[in-house]
Design an enzyme around this catalytic site. Structure first.
Site, PDB file in Angstrom:
ATOM      1  N   LYS A   1       0.874  -1.185  -0.126  1.00  0.00           N
ATOM      2  CA  LYS A   1      -0.076   0.095  -0.210  1.00  0.00           C
ATOM      3  C   LYS A   1       0.943   1.171  -0.077  1.00  0.00           C
ATOM      4  O   LYS A   1       0.403   2.315  -0.374  1.00  0.00           O
ATOM      5  CB  LYS A   1      -1.037  -0.116   1.295  1.00  0.00           C
ATOM      6  CG  LYS A   1      -2.051  -1.183   0.914  1.00  0.00           C
ATOM      7  CD  LYS A   1      -2.820  -1.016   2.270  1.00  0.00           C
ATOM      8  CE  LYS A   1      -4.090  -2.207   2.031  1.00  0.00           C
ATOM      9  NZ  LYS A   1      -4.867  -2.351   3.211  1.00  0.00           N
TER      10      LYS A   1
ATOM     11  N   GLY B   1       0.939   0.441   5.684  1.00  0.00           N
ATOM     12  CA  GLY B   1      -0.049   1.459   4.865  1.00  0.00           C
ATOM     13  C   GLY B   1      -1.283   1.434   5.310  1.00  0.00           C
ATOM     14  O   GLY B   1      -1.955   2.673   5.131  1.00  0.00           O
TER      15      GLY B   1
END
Length: 278
Positions: free
Chosen positions: A80, A144
């Protein structure tokens, strides 16, 4: 634009493709949730899991972006943060979170990055009867997903957010980024923060595998503290089992994804237009 009804057996050369990227990817539930939605709405599209090893993320993403029938990507652990660089334009939510969990191809040919993890988590928390506004929250995991959840909790008005991670640089990054928005409310986790929290969130991957250690010990928490996990598979993680055995209320990971489905449909422009006159 009307989309003919489709089942998975009806995938054709006209079917639009979406992929969810992760390493590992066996645990993802997005295809199970979104593909039935596509079918029920008559959208000729399919979401498939794609195992993208950490060292080959760029090759995988660029290859998919060059495929003209791929319209969007969803992103899970551990990509991410890194995936942001493959977007031509990142949203303010991505900049605040420091990560992205969705990319889409725009009509102009550019790729747009967005992050719905935080909004999905906070919406799911409130819908389950646990609004975080005015509460003290401890967040374990500043990667993330953790960064996105930290941003959403901060904008939702938590009284204080204590951030923990084994990587001190991650904690510093989240605290510095969010302190510009909410001075004094986001801090690095102190040793007594877990016991003082109203809500404790696991935003680490710990729990995906049966051999994983607990991300924190529920025995350190005060009676009544809500324990939330963002892991979706297994549903009953070792952490949630231990918290429930301790008599603490728990909040499962599937809520975060379930409340992102509507956001994904809007982001990818997949909603069927309302009938004329409706």
């Amino acid at each position: 634009m009307e989309h003919p009804e489709r089942t998975t057996s009806g995938i054709s050369g006209k079917t639009r493709l979406f992929a969810v990227l992760g390493d590992p990817v066996e645990q993802v539930r997005a295809p199970q949730m979104l593909n039935p939605v596509f079918s029920s709405l008559g959208i000729d599209a399919v979401l498939v899991p794609v195992h993208a090893p950490v060292g080959q993320l760029g090759e995988v993403v660029r290859g998919l972006q060059r495929s003209r029938n791929v319209d969007g990507l969803l992103v899970t652990v551990p990509h991410k943060d890194a995936v942001r660089r493959f977007a031509d334009v990142n949203s303010p939510a991505v900049e605040l979170a420091g990560s992205a969990n969705a990319l889409r191809r725009g009509e102009d040919g550019r790729w747009y990055g967005e992050n719905f993890d935080g909004a999905g988590f906070v919406t799911g928390l409130a819908a389950a009867g646990h609004p975080p506004t005015g509460r003290r929250v401890a967040l374990v995991g500043a990667g993330g997903a953790g960064g996105a959840i930290a941003a959403a909790l901060t904008t939702a008005g938590v009284a204080r957010l204590d951030v923990f991670d084994h990587d001190a640089a991650r904690v510093t990054s989240v605290v510095e980024r969010l302190s510009r928005y909410a001075p004094g409310r986001v801090v690095g986790g102190a040793p007594d923060a877990l016991g003082a929290a109203d809500i404790v969130v696991n935003a680490t991957p710990a729990g995906l595998r049966t051999r994983d250690p607990l991300p924190f010990d529920p025995a350190a928490l005060t009676d009544g503290t809500l324990v939330a996990d963002i892991i979706m598979t297994p549903r009953e993680t070792a952490l949630l089992k231990a918290a429930a055995a301790r008599g603490l209320p728990v909040h499962h990971g599937h809520h975060m994804l379930a409340h992102q489905v509507e956001m994904y449909l809007d982001f990818f422009g997949l909603r069927r237009p309302a009938p004329v006159g409706a």
